[in-house]
Design a protein around this motif. Structure first.
Motif, PDB file in Angstrom:
ATOM      1  N   THR A  99       0.842  -1.190   0.000  1.00 56.53           N
ATOM      2  CA  THR A  99       0.000   0.000   0.000  1.00 56.53           C
ATOM      3  C   THR A  99       0.874   1.236   0.000  1.00 56.53           C
ATOM      4  O   THR A  99       1.879   1.292   0.716  1.00 56.53           O
ATOM      5  CB  THR A  99      -0.900   0.020   1.260  1.00 56.53           C
ATOM      6  OG1 THR A  99      -1.597  -1.218   1.354  1.00 56.53           O
ATOM      7  CG2 THR A  99      -1.888   1.164   1.221  1.00 56.53           C
ATOM      8  N   GLU A 100       0.491   2.213  -0.801  1.00 55.49           N
ATOM      9  CA  GLU A 100       1.154   3.516  -0.796  1.00 55.49           C
ATOM     10  C   GLU A 100       0.323   4.447   0.076  1.00 55.49           C
ATOM     11  O   GLU A 100      -0.880   4.595  -0.136  1.00 55.49           O
ATOM     12  CB  GLU A 100       1.242   4.085  -2.206  1.00 55.49           C
ATOM     13  CG  GLU A 100       2.080   3.256  -3.142  1.00 55.49           C
ATOM     14  CD  GLU A 100       2.088   3.809  -4.559  1.00 55.49           C
ATOM     15  OE1 GLU A 100       1.669   4.968  -4.781  1.00 55.49           O
ATOM     16  OE2 GLU A 100       2.518   3.070  -5.451  1.00 55.49           O
ATOM     17  N   LEU A 101       0.948   5.040   1.067  1.00 57.72           N
ATOM     18  CA  LEU A 101       0.269   5.978   1.960  1.00 57.72           C
ATOM     19  C   LEU A 101       0.883   7.364   1.806  1.00 57.72           C
ATOM     20  O   LEU A 101       2.051   7.496   1.444  1.00 57.72           O
ATOM     21  CB  LEU A 101       0.370   5.511   3.410  1.00 57.72           C
ATOM     22  CG  LEU A 101      -0.270   4.144   3.716  1.00 57.72           C
ATOM     23  CD1 LEU A 101      -0.026   3.767   5.161  1.00 57.72           C
ATOM     24  CD2 LEU A 101      -1.752   4.158   3.412  1.00 57.72           C
ATOM     25  N   ALA A 102       0.095   8.382   2.134  1.00 59.73           N
ATOM     26  CA  ALA A 102       0.561   9.763   1.995  1.00 59.73           C
ATOM     27  C   ALA A 102       0.527  10.481   3.339  1.00 59.73           C
ATOM     28  O   ALA A 102      -0.167  10.071   4.261  1.00 59.73           O
ATOM     29  CB  ALA A 102      -0.322  10.505   0.999  1.00 59.73           C
ATOM     30  N   ASP A 103       1.313  11.547   3.400  1.00 58.47           N
ATOM     31  CA  ASP A 103       1.332  12.490   4.527  1.00 58.47           C
ATOM     32  C   ASP A 103       1.738  11.846   5.838  1.00 58.47           C
ATOM     33  O   ASP A 103       0.920  11.754   6.758  1.00 58.47           O
ATOM     34  CB  ASP A 103      -0.026  13.180   4.640  1.00 58.47           C
ATOM     35  CG  ASP A 103       0.108  14.532   5.314  1.00 58.47           C
ATOM     36  OD1 ASP A 103       1.234  15.037   5.447  1.00 58.47           O
ATOM     37  OD2 ASP A 103      -0.937  15.079   5.710  1.00 58.47           O
ATOM     38  N   PRO A 104       2.956  11.380   5.986  1.00 57.83           N
ATOM     39  CA  PRO A 104       4.069  11.435   5.042  1.00 57.83           C
ATOM     40  C   PRO A 104       3.996  10.292   4.027  1.00 57.83           C
ATOM     41  O   PRO A 104       3.406   9.246   4.290  1.00 57.83           O
ATOM     42  CB  PRO A 104       5.307  11.293   5.920  1.00 57.83           C
ATOM     43  CG  PRO A 104       4.843  10.474   7.075  1.00 57.83           C
ATOM     44  CD  PRO A 104       3.402  10.861   7.285  1.00 57.83           C
ATOM     45  N   LEU A 105       4.636  10.482   2.871  1.00 56.59           N
ATOM     46  CA  LEU A 105       4.655   9.501   1.796  1.00 56.59           C
ATOM     47  C   LEU A 105       5.472   8.290   2.227  1.00 56.59           C
ATOM     48  O   LEU A 105       6.623   8.418   2.646  1.00 56.59           O
ATOM     49  CB  LEU A 105       5.276  10.131   0.538  1.00 56.59           C
ATOM     50  CG  LEU A 105       5.235   9.292  -0.730  1.00 56.59           C
ATOM     51  CD1 LEU A 105       3.792   9.012  -1.133  1.00 56.59           C
ATOM     52  CD2 LEU A 105       5.958  10.009  -1.838  1.00 56.59           C
ATOM     53  N   ARG A 106       4.849   7.097   2.137  1.00 58.01           N
ATOM     54  CA  ARG A 106       5.539   5.883   2.570  1.00 58.01           C
ATOM     55  C   ARG A 106       4.949   4.663   1.884  1.00 58.01           C
ATOM     56  O   ARG A 106       3.833   4.694   1.386  1.00 58.01           O
ATOM     57  CB  ARG A 106       5.496   5.746   4.081  1.00 58.01           C
ATOM     58  CG  ARG A 106       4.117   5.659   4.644  1.00 58.01           C
ATOM     59  CD  ARG A 106       4.103   6.107   6.108  1.00 58.01           C
ATOM     60  NE  ARG A 106       2.813   5.993   6.711  1.00 58.01           N
ATOM     61  CZ  ARG A 106       1.833   6.885   6.611  1.00 58.01           C
ATOM     62  NH1 ARG A 106       2.004   7.973   5.892  1.00 58.01           N
ATOM     63  NH2 ARG A 106       0.688   6.712   7.208  1.00 58.01           N
ATOM     64  N   LEU A 107       5.716   3.591   1.906  1.00 62.62           N
ATOM     65  CA  LEU A 107       5.345   2.325   1.304  1.00 62.62           C
ATOM     66  C   LEU A 107       5.177   1.322   2.441  1.00 62.62           C
ATOM     67  O   LEU A 107       6.064   1.174   3.289  1.00 62.62           O
ATOM     68  CB  LEU A 107       6.429   1.865   0.347  1.00 62.62           C
ATOM     69  CG  LEU A 107       6.164   0.665  -0.521  1.00 62.62           C
ATOM     70  CD1 LEU A 107       5.034   0.982  -1.505  1.00 62.62           C
ATOM     71  CD2 LEU A 107       7.415   0.296  -1.295  1.00 62.62           C
ATOM     72  N   VAL A 108       4.035   0.619   2.466  1.00 61.88           N
ATOM     73  CA  VAL A 108       3.734  -0.338   3.540  1.00 61.88           C
ATOM     74  C   VAL A 108       3.541  -1.710   2.927  1.00 61.88           C
ATOM     75  O   VAL A 108       2.793  -1.864   1.961  1.00 61.88           O
ATOM     76  CB  VAL A 108       2.459   0.090   4.312  1.00 61.88           C
ATOM     77  CG1 VAL A 108       2.099  -0.952   5.351  1.00 61.88           C
ATOM     78  CG2 VAL A 108       2.640   1.454   4.930  1.00 61.88           C
ATOM     79  N   ILE A 109       4.210  -2.721   3.507  1.00 60.26           N
ATOM     80  CA  ILE A 109       4.030  -4.101   3.084  1.00 60.26           C
ATOM     81  C   ILE A 109       3.372  -4.818   4.246  1.00 60.26           C
ATOM     82  O   ILE A 109       3.934  -4.899   5.340  1.00 60.26           O
ATOM     83  CB  ILE A 109       5.374  -4.765   2.731  1.00 60.26           C
ATOM     84  CG1 ILE A 109       6.079  -3.949   1.660  1.00 60.26           C
ATOM     85  CG2 ILE A 109       5.154  -6.204   2.275  1.00 60.26           C
ATOM     86  CD1 ILE A 109       7.513  -4.351   1.444  1.00 60.26           C
ATOM     87  N   ASP A 110       2.171  -5.331   4.017  1.00 57.43           N
ATOM     88  CA  ASP A 110       1.355  -5.936   5.072  1.00 57.43           C
ATOM     89  C   ASP A 110       1.212  -7.425   4.776  1.00 57.43           C
ATOM     90  O   ASP A 110       0.643  -7.811   3.755  1.00 57.43           O
ATOM     91  CB  ASP A 110      -0.010  -5.252   5.088  1.00 57.43           C
ATOM     92  CG  ASP A 110      -0.884  -5.696   6.236  1.00 57.43           C
ATOM     93  OD1 ASP A 110      -0.353  -6.172   7.251  1.00 57.43           O
ATOM     94  OD2 ASP A 110      -2.117  -5.554   6.106  1.00 57.43           O
ATOM     95  N   PHE A 111       1.741  -8.272   5.671  1.00 60.12           N
ATOM     96  CA  PHE A 111       1.667  -9.728   5.515  1.00 60.12           C
ATOM     97  C   PHE A 111       0.488 -10.269   6.317  1.00 60.12           C
ATOM     98  O   PHE A 111       0.243  -9.844   7.440  1.00 60.12           O
ATOM     99  CB  PHE A 111       2.956 -10.390   6.032  1.00 60.12           C
ATOM    100  CG  PHE A 111       4.136 -10.094   5.163  1.00 60.12           C
ATOM    101  CD1 PHE A 111       4.447 -10.921   4.098  1.00 60.12           C
ATOM    102  CD2 PHE A 111       4.940  -9.005   5.416  1.00 60.12           C
ATOM    103  CE1 PHE A 111       5.544 -10.653   3.295  1.00 60.12           C
ATOM    104  CE2 PHE A 111       6.037  -8.715   4.617  1.00 60.12           C
ATOM    105  CZ  PHE A 111       6.331  -9.549   3.561  1.00 60.12           C
ATOM    106  N   ARG A 112      -0.216 -11.244   5.749  1.00 60.72           N
ATOM    107  CA  ARG A 112      -1.299 -11.898   6.472  1.00 60.72           C
ATOM    108  C   ARG A 112      -0.696 -12.744   7.588  1.00 60.72           C
ATOM    109  O   ARG A 112       0.256 -13.476   7.382  1.00 60.72           O
ATOM    110  CB  ARG A 112      -2.102 -12.783   5.523  1.00 60.72           C
ATOM    111  CG  ARG A 112      -3.309 -13.414   6.210  1.00 60.72           C
ATOM    112  CD  ARG A 112      -4.142 -14.225   5.286  1.00 60.72           C
ATOM    113  NE  ARG A 112      -4.787 -13.315   4.341  1.00 60.72           N
ATOM    114  CZ  ARG A 112      -5.374 -13.705   3.231  1.00 60.72           C
ATOM    115  NH1 ARG A 112      -5.394 -14.984   2.913  1.00 60.72           N
ATOM    116  NH2 ARG A 112      -5.931 -12.843   2.428  1.00 60.72           N
ATOM    117  N   ASN A 113      -1.266 -12.682   8.781  1.00 62.88           N
ATOM    118  CA  ASN A 113      -0.793 -13.482   9.920  1.00 62.88           C
ATOM    119  C   ASN A 113      -1.439 -14.824   9.963  1.00 62.88           C
ATOM    120  O   ASN A 113      -2.418 -15.127   9.471  1.00 62.88           O
ATOM    121  CB  ASN A 113      -1.048 -12.759  11.234  1.00 62.88           C
ATOM    122  CG  ASN A 113      -0.076 -11.610  11.410  1.00 62.88           C
ATOM    123  OD1 ASN A 113       1.057 -11.694  10.999  1.00 62.88           O
ATOM    124  ND2 ASN A 113      -0.533 -10.558  12.014  1.00 62.88           N
TER     125      ASN A 113
END
Length: 113
Positions: A99-113
């Motif tokens: 997922t790309e998030l803004a404010d601040p701009l960042r990249l998130v990698i979310d793994f299923r548990n």
């Protein structure tokens, strides 16, 4: 990963097939904790002075083994001419989303548990 330039770089996130990854320097054995490995390639990173300062901070990338349910360890694989590669050691191969998030701009990698 946080980006100060306001521009999200091109990226690729994928599982590796084995304990080896390739870059300009050849084939390298992965020596971090995990049973599966994810390679994160960031391409054409805008390297302004602010981003360079951020990437040199000690807490930019967590060091050593992590106490997370899925991600075991992170390692910087290569930073070369605007290309930045990271390796993630994962407990087991699981689905993930980026997922790309803004404010601040960042990249998130979310793994299923």
């Amino acid at each position: 990963m946080l980006f100060r330039s306001g521009v999200m770089p091109n990226y690729r996130v994928e599982y590796l097939k084995s304990r080896y990854y390739q870059n300009e320097g050849g084939t390298h054995r992965i020596k971090i904790a995990g049973n599966a490995f994810v390679e994160v390639n960031l391409n054409v990173i805008p390297a302004d002075e602010e981003q360079l300062k951020l990437s040199q901070q000690e807490d930019f990338i967590p060091k050593g083994r992590l106490k997370l349910p899925t991600v075991r360890e992170l390692e910087e694989a290569q930073l070369f001419e605007g290309y930045y590669d990271l390796l993630l050691g994962i407990r087991a191969r699981k689905p993930f989303r980026v997922t790309e998030l803004a404010d601040p701009l960042r990249l998130v990698i979310d793994f299923r548990n």
